[in-house]
Design an enzyme around this catalytic site. Structure first.
Site, PDB file in Angstrom:
ATOM      1  N   ASP A 205       0.837  -1.195   0.000  1.00  0.00           N
ATOM      2  CA  ASP A 205       0.000   0.000   0.000  1.00  0.00           C
ATOM      3  C   ASP A 205       0.880   1.256   0.000  1.00  0.00           C
ATOM      4  O   ASP A 205       1.854   1.331   0.750  1.00  0.00           O
ATOM      5  CB  ASP A 205      -0.861  -0.030   1.275  1.00  0.00           C
ATOM      6  CG  ASP A 205      -1.928   1.042   1.298  1.00  0.00           C
ATOM      7  OD1 ASP A 205      -2.809   1.005   0.433  1.00  0.00           O
ATOM      8  OD2 ASP A 205      -1.891   1.901   2.194  1.00  0.00           O
ATOM      9  N   GLU A 267      14.384 -15.295   0.928  1.00  0.00           N
ATOM     10  CA  GLU A 267      14.652 -16.300   1.965  1.00  0.00           C
ATOM     11  C   GLU A 267      13.477 -17.265   2.093  1.00  0.00           C
ATOM     12  O   GLU A 267      13.650 -18.429   2.444  1.00  0.00           O
ATOM     13  CB  GLU A 267      14.844 -15.633   3.343  1.00  0.00           C
ATOM     14  CG  GLU A 267      16.192 -14.993   3.554  1.00  0.00           C
ATOM     15  CD  GLU A 267      16.138 -13.985   4.715  1.00  0.00           C
ATOM     16  OE1 GLU A 267      15.247 -14.094   5.592  1.00  0.00           O
ATOM     17  OE2 GLU A 267      16.978 -13.056   4.706  1.00  0.00           O
TER      18      GLU A 267
HETATM   19  C1  GLC Z   1      -4.238   3.079  -0.690  1.00  0.00           C
HETATM   20  C2  GLC Z   1      -5.458   2.211  -0.607  1.00  0.00           C
HETATM   21  C3  GLC Z   1      -6.606   3.058  -0.159  1.00  0.00           C
HETATM   22  C4  GLC Z   1      -6.287   3.604   1.205  1.00  0.00           C
HETATM   23  C5  GLC Z   1      -4.968   4.368   1.186  1.00  0.00           C
HETATM   24  C6  GLC Z   1      -4.472   4.635   2.576  1.00  0.00           C
HETATM   25  O1  GLC Z   1      -4.335   4.044  -1.660  1.00  0.00           O
HETATM   26  O2  GLC Z   1      -5.674   1.572  -1.823  1.00  0.00           O
HETATM   27  O3  GLC Z   1      -7.813   2.352  -0.124  1.00  0.00           O
HETATM   28  O4  GLC Z   1      -7.312   4.457   1.620  1.00  0.00           O
HETATM   29  O5  GLC Z   1      -3.961   3.633   0.554  1.00  0.00           O
HETATM   30  O6  GLC Z   1      -3.989   3.461   3.158  1.00  0.00           O
END
Ligand code: GLC
Length: 530
Positions: A205, A267
């Site tokens: 993310d 790993e």
């Molecule tokens: C990313 C995710 C989104 C989330 C953001 C904060 O863009 O896809 O859904 O709100 O990160 O974590």
């Protein structure tokens, strides 16, 4: 099956990966919210569909202010979604069905309920606890700089003792300080924790966000631009990359983190992977995330941002292939996810939107590399106009503007009225499903000639026949300005973005996204020929 020990045939290089938005996929216990046992019970749908892997959005302990993207404990499952043993069971069952499992990792920020942030609040200014986050003082009573949150409003919140902390997203999602060695150490442990439980990979993310320019200087905002973090645009559903000065994104130091993660994944075995969510300014900066010793793939958002025109699609294909080729990575393609307006709706909605959506999908599935699908697109679902009182997206709550709830409405599985077998009984899901979905359920579309679900099944089955052997070369063909056409190995792909039908080139018609008469391809339709 490709050899997992051969870097050229690692499973993800040509995979179709299906995104499961856990709250909205399948609910096993009738509380109206999807959960892990619900996913497990519906895995046969994914096996029948013909995907190679599923990516599951965050199911870890979380107060759910951003539906799990605010993690309070990275090593446990939120009771809303189940238990660790439910997660183990899901992974085991997926593997039995030949499906790989990719989990979501959220390293840019924690929840404000994470023990580190609670300790930081308690310990006060100047403490080692605060040094895991980006706390700063400000002299004039204003936030320490002009940065905006991706979800609207300032990216800073003040705490009782007067200090401010940075949050590029919601105020309940404080950003970590990745220059503090405790932070990378913690995440390497988290990777190992889930690798030990058998997951096959990670979706990272906000992969471009971890480091900010150390000075935390103001962002240069030109006239007419809004100081913001540049990810979600004014309707909070799409990206806007018009801000060129980005001291909060894509800093060079981030690549050292991914080199370390590459070693951790290695790993655990040669077939472990990571895919970056990196909203970068150029294909070249995206490619930096997938150098051979970093992450394996990055979402190619340029594909979903392309206009409905042969020229736009061709440009994205050329630029994408040119960017990943020098680093040897496999390209990716994506049309929808839980953050953007569903593509059928983006393409105009209704019959035309659906025709275009199916045509874009067929085109994408023939390209070299991996395609990422979002739950419900195989049913042709559209964005839902969620009533204001049902909206839960923090971007909506911070700005009052329609945001991402409309692409997160629970999947309709069967039956003729809500909840369409999303959960047991007639308890309603966390966001209401529209009445028009009765004809779009998995049950209604199964075996129905011409249904979007059967179209996806046929396309994925046909794709398997050539995905690993057609090679990575794409040769663009000139069939007129409205037509995107290319050859890849034995397959010719034709996408007619115009309004009038065009002649199909020579070859046997393998599959089309809509009706085709007399070797003429109608507008808003794509075909594969062999
Ligand atoms: C990313 C995710 C989104 C989330 C953001 C904060 O863009 O896809 O859904 O709100 O990160 O974590």
């Amino acid at each position: 099956m490709p050899d997992v020990n051969d870097p050229k045939t690692y499973w993800w290089r040509n995979a179709v990966v299906y995104q499961v938005y856990v709250r909205s996929f399948a609910d096993s216990d009738g509380d109206g919210v999807g959960d892990l046992p619900g996913i497990t019970s519906r895995l046969p749908h994914l096996a029948d569909l013909g995907v190679d892997a599923l990516w599951i959005t965050p199911f870890y302990t979380s107060p759910q202010h951003d539906h799990g993207y605010d993690v309070a404990d990275y090593r446990d499952v939120d009771p809303l979604f189940g238990t660790l043993s439910d997660a183990d069971h899901l992974v085991a069952r997926a593997h039995e069905l030949g499906l790989r499992v990719v989990v979501d990792l959220v390293p840019n920020h924690t929840s404000d309920q994470h023990e580190w942030f609670q300790a930081a609040l308690a310990a006060g200014p100047g403490s080692p606890e605060r040094a895991r986050y980006l706390f700063r003082d400000s002299e004039d009573g204003n936030p320490p700089n002009n940065w905006g949150s991706v979800f609207g409003g300032p990216a800073w919140t003040q705490v009782d003792d007067g200090q401010w902390y940075l949050h590029l997203f919601d105020s309940t999602q404080p950003d970590l300080d990745w220059r503090n060695p405790e932070v990378p150490a913690m995440f390497e442990d988290v990777l190992r924790f889930w690798l030990d439980r058998g997951v096959d990979g990670f979706r990272v993310d906000v992969a471009h966000g971890l480091f900010k320019e150390a000075s935390l200087r103001d962002q240069v905002v030109e006239e007419g631009q809004r100081a913001s973090s540049g990810q979600v645009n004014t309707d909070h559903s799409m990206v806007s990359l018009d801000l060129k000065d980005e001291p909060m994104w894509d800093q060079p130091e981030v690549h050292e983190v991914y080199r370390a993660w590459h070693r951790v994944l290695d790993e655990a075995g040669p077939d472990k992977m990571a895919v970056a969510e990196a909203w970068t300014q150029t294909p070249e900066s995206m490619a930096a995330f997938v150098r051979p010793d970093e992450l394996d793939q990055a979402f190619n958002f340029a594909w979903l941002l392309a206009d409905w025109s042969a020229e736009s699609f061709a440009t994205v294909i050329i630029d994408t292939l040119a960017a990943v080729e020098p680093v040897g990575a496999s390209p990716t393609w994506v049309l929808s996810n839980h953050d953007v307006v569903r593509h059928v709706t983006r393409y105009g909605g209704g019959e035309q939107g659906l025709a275009r959506g199916r045509a874009a999908t067929l085109t994408m599935l023939a390209l070299p590399g991996s395609s990422y699908l979002y739950q419900g697109e195989e049913l042709g679902l559209e964005q839902v106009d969620v009533a204001p009182e049902d909206r839960q997206d923090p971007a909506y709550l911070r700005t009052g503007e329609v945001a991402r709830d409309g692409c997160r409405v629970p999947v309709p599985w069967g039956g003729t009225e809500a909840p369409y077998e999303f959960g047991p009984g007639d308890g309603q899901p966390w966001i209401p499903q529209p009445a028009e979905w009765a004809s779009l359920t998995v049950e209604a579309q199964t075996g129905a000639e011409g249904s979007t679900l059967e179209f996806y099944r046929a396309a994925l089955a046909a794709r398997r026949e050539f995905a690993w052997t057609a090679g990575d070369e794409v040769e663009l063909l000139d069939l007129g300005t409205d037509v995107l056409a290319f050859r890849r190995g034995p397959i010719t792909v034709v996408l007619n973005c115009g309004e009038t039908a065009v002649d199909l080139p020579a070859g046997d018609l393998l599959l089309a996204s809509g009706p085709v008469d007399d070797d003429r391809l109608p507008g808003d339709t794509a075909a594969w020929l062999r």
